[in-house]
Design a protein around this motif. Structure first.
Motif, mmCIF file in Angstrom:
data_model
loop_
_atom_site.group_PDB
_atom_site.id
_atom_site.type_symbol
_atom_site.label_atom_id
_atom_site.label_comp_id
_atom_site.label_asym_id
_atom_site.label_seq_id
_atom_site.Cartn_x
_atom_site.Cartn_y
_atom_site.Cartn_z
ATOM 1 N N PHE A 1 1.008 -1.114 0.006
ATOM 2 C CA PHE A 1 -0.059 0.076 0.026
ATOM 3 C C PHE A 1 0.789 1.333 0.192
ATOM 4 O O PHE A 1 1.929 1.298 0.599
ATOM 5 N N LYS B 1 -6.500 -1.956 8.406
ATOM 6 C CA LYS B 1 -7.249 -1.459 7.257
ATOM 7 C C LYS B 1 -8.664 -1.375 7.744
ATOM 8 O O LYS B 1 -9.254 -2.258 8.469
ATOM 9 N N ASN B 2 -9.295 -0.371 7.065
ATOM 10 C CA ASN B 2 -10.792 -0.206 7.094
ATOM 11 C C ASN B 2 -11.535 -1.398 6.829
ATOM 12 O O ASN B 2 -11.127 -1.949 5.768
ATOM 13 N N GLN C 1 -2.476 -10.219 6.021
ATOM 14 C CA GLN C 1 -4.126 -10.597 6.664
ATOM 15 C C GLN C 1 -3.603 -11.588 7.839
ATOM 16 O O GLN C 1 -2.965 -12.578 7.672
ATOM 17 N N GLY D 1 -8.092 5.060 4.193
ATOM 18 C CA GLY D 1 -8.342 3.616 4.038
ATOM 19 C C GLY D 1 -7.800 2.973 5.161
ATOM 20 O O GLY D 1 -8.106 1.730 5.209
ATOM 21 N N TRP D 2 -7.040 3.612 5.990
ATOM 22 C CA TRP D 2 -6.465 2.796 7.298
ATOM 23 C C TRP D 2 -6.870 3.483 8.527
ATOM 24 O O TRP D 2 -7.557 4.760 8.560
ATOM 25 N N CYS E 1 -1.094 0.577 11.760
ATOM 26 C CA CYS E 1 -2.267 0.865 11.188
ATOM 27 C C CYS E 1 -3.134 -0.529 10.754
ATOM 28 O O CYS E 1 -2.390 -1.388 10.297
ATOM 29 N N ASN F 1 -13.163 2.563 12.744
ATOM 30 C CA ASN F 1 -12.350 2.981 11.791
ATOM 31 C C ASN F 1 -11.889 4.482 11.714
ATOM 32 O O ASN F 1 -11.736 5.528 11.005
ATOM 33 N N THR G 1 1.657 -5.328 3.536
ATOM 34 C CA THR G 1 0.552 -5.741 4.325
ATOM 35 C C THR G 1 0.513 -6.923 4.754
ATOM 36 O O THR G 1 0.693 -7.819 3.915
ATOM 37 N N GLN H 1 -9.488 7.487 11.820
ATOM 38 C CA GLN H 1 -8.163 7.604 10.956
ATOM 39 C C GLN H 1 -7.012 8.022 11.797
ATOM 40 O O GLN H 1 -6.081 7.309 11.610
#
Length: 251
Positions: free
Chosen positions: A60, A249-250, A73, A147-148, A247, A139, A71, A141
């Motif tokens: 990202f 992710k949203n 998961q 987006g994170w 961070c 979420n 990133t 920020q």
């Protein structure tokens, strides 16, 4: 000379010898721990390359400064594999050395991490109810890229749910940089960036990692996740301390 006096001196000498021996053992052990051959010689670059091969990291790019982050998961969450490097007021280089930022990210005060005025270092954001409720939303920020967001206490606990019971955090620690290497079995790649007190003192670089949580802990503290060479916990620290930001992710 009385026998009791001689015995007393012998006992005293024995105590001194035993004490000196124990001190010598402690010094010897400490010297071995600090000796170059006792240090972890796996570089972050080597450890990261191994992880990237295993976990197939995504990427990202932060549009604000062009910094690219890997990133991963973990369960139902997507985390940045690296600490945030975005430079802003209230952020500092680990160990007070800018060259450390590339690998270890920057250290942020809590208000810098949440991107709110520094006046909330020692008072609740509840003074501004609109801001307070915004922080409480999912979420939130903060200083994270679009987006994170800054993790909540619940999200840190969700990450920890992926670890074995009574884990000391080795599954999150990188195989590099730590004196006691982690297994990094989830690909989180936690590095010991240490922290900074508000008096300008830098501590525990190479020995400890701390990550902010957006949630308050009392009047002047906030929750943080802490990793040492053999332990992991979530507790409160002063918001004026500067520590790492990871961070998530949203969703």
């Amino acid at each position: 000379m009385h026998t009791s006096f001689v015995v007393f001196n012998i006992i005293g000498l024995a105590i001194i010898v035993i004490a000196a021996f124990r001190i010598g053992v402690k010094v010897s052990k400490a010297s071995k721990r600090e000796a170059p051959e006792a240090q972890n010689k796996v570089t972050p670059e080597e450890s990261f390359a191994k992880n990237n091969e295993k976990f197939k990291y995504g990427t990202f790019t932060d549009a604000r400064d062009g910094e690219t982050y890997h990133t991963v998961q973990i369960g139902n969450q997507v985390w940045m594999v690296e600490n945030l490097r975005f430079k802003t007021e209230g952020s500092y280089a680990p160990g007070n050395e800018e060259e450390n930022v590339k690998t270890y990210g920057r250290l942020y005060t809590w208000t810098a991490a949440l991107n709110i005025p520094s006046e909330y270092t020692e008072q609740s954001p509840a003074k501004d109810l609109n801001m307070y409720h915004k922080i409480k939303e999912d979420n939130y920020q903060g200083i994270a890229p679009e987006g994170w967001h800054i993790p909540s206490l619940k999200e840190w606990e969700q990450l920890m749910d992926n670890l074995p019971a009574k884990s000391g955090g080795k599954e999150l620690r990188s195989e590099s940089a730590w004196l006691n290497p982690g297994t990094d079995s989830l690909g989180f790649f936690a590095l010991p960036a240490g922290y900074r007190f508000d008096n300008g003192t830098y501590c525990q670089f190479g020995k400890r990692a701390r990550f902010w949580c957006k949630d308050e802990y009392g009047k002047s503290n906030a929750y943080r996740l802490s990793l040492t060479i053999n332990s992991m916990d979530i507790e409160g620290v002063y918001r004026s301390d500067a520590i790492s930001v990871r961070c998530v992710k949203n969703v």
